[in-house]
Design an enzyme around this catalytic site. Sequence first.
Site, mmCIF file in Angstrom:
data_model
loop_
_atom_site.group_PDB
_atom_site.id
_atom_site.type_symbol
_atom_site.label_atom_id
_atom_site.label_comp_id
_atom_site.label_asym_id
_atom_site.label_seq_id
_atom_site.Cartn_x
_atom_site.Cartn_y
_atom_site.Cartn_z
ATOM 1 N N CYS A 80 0.884 -1.374 0.355
ATOM 2 C CA CYS A 80 -0.284 -0.066 0.167
ATOM 3 C C CYS A 80 1.006 1.266 0.781
ATOM 4 O O CYS A 80 1.519 1.176 -0.692
ATOM 5 C CB CYS A 80 -0.952 -0.545 0.986
ATOM 6 S SG CYS A 80 -2.294 0.932 0.776
ATOM 7 N N HIS A 172 -3.478 -5.406 1.271
ATOM 8 C CA HIS A 172 -2.881 -5.325 2.604
ATOM 9 C C HIS A 172 -2.404 -6.772 3.830
ATOM 10 O O HIS A 172 -3.105 -6.992 4.328
ATOM 11 C CB HIS A 172 -2.930 -4.812 3.790
ATOM 12 C CG HIS A 172 -3.031 -2.899 3.922
ATOM 13 N ND1 HIS A 172 -2.013 -3.143 4.702
ATOM 14 C CD2 HIS A 172 -3.538 -2.495 3.566
ATOM 15 C CE1 HIS A 172 -1.842 -1.267 4.627
ATOM 16 N NE2 HIS A 172 -3.098 -0.820 4.116
ATOM 17 N N GLU A 174 -0.998 -8.329 5.663
ATOM 18 C CA GLU A 174 -0.649 -8.289 7.165
ATOM 19 C C GLU A 174 -1.926 -7.912 7.719
ATOM 20 O O GLU A 174 -1.541 -8.368 9.258
ATOM 21 C CB GLU A 174 0.564 -6.961 7.643
ATOM 22 C CG GLU A 174 0.386 -6.193 7.246
ATOM 23 C CD GLU A 174 0.482 -5.277 6.212
ATOM 24 O OE1 GLU A 174 -0.165 -6.070 4.739
ATOM 25 O OE2 GLU A 174 0.148 -3.723 5.825
#
Length: 195
Positions: A80, A172, A174
């Site tokens: 991002c 994302h 994560e």
Amino acid sequence: MVNIGVLALQGSIVEHIHSLSLIEGINPCEVKSVSDLEKISGLILPGGESTTMGKLIKDFGLNEPIIKRAKEGMPIWGTCAGMILMAKEIVNENYVHLGLMDISVRRNAYGSQLDSFNSTASIPVISHEDIPLVFIRAPWVETAGEKVRILTRVNNRIAAVQQDNMIATSFHPELTTNLVFHKYFTGIVKKYLKT
Ligand code: GLN
């Protein structure tokens, strides 16, 4: 153990460190200084706010050292805001941060209605299962150079790319429990260590 760093100036640092910590053989490290950068074999630029992160990278003297390590072949993955840091052009801004990848990106590209949304994609090079994708005020890739491999499109927009040792994703991984992208990146780092 393979040391993989997460740029730890701003953004989704702990989330990336947590995902990496779940992968066997990986030692996740926070990177805040040039000496931290020297100890790692791969670097993740997290999501967050690209203007803030770009400024901090310069203030901490990390701009040139990151560019140098990337050019020497160290794998780098931007998520991002990290994608924006890596792009050679930001079409709706008049500055560039690291300028590492031959892509032009549009900041906050999905507009107010779709500021944040979830999606899934099948990305055969990464995994045979559908991968959950989380977009938060995400950029998209507007143009990609010849050497850039397009890994996936979402809503007809390029959302993940790879150029040699570098990956950038609009979304994302994560922020999900799915580790396939972190494992894919780890694989690239291990190959780099064998060269
Ligand atoms: N909109 C942010 C930027 O332009 C990126 C958002 C994110 O990383 N989730 O920097």
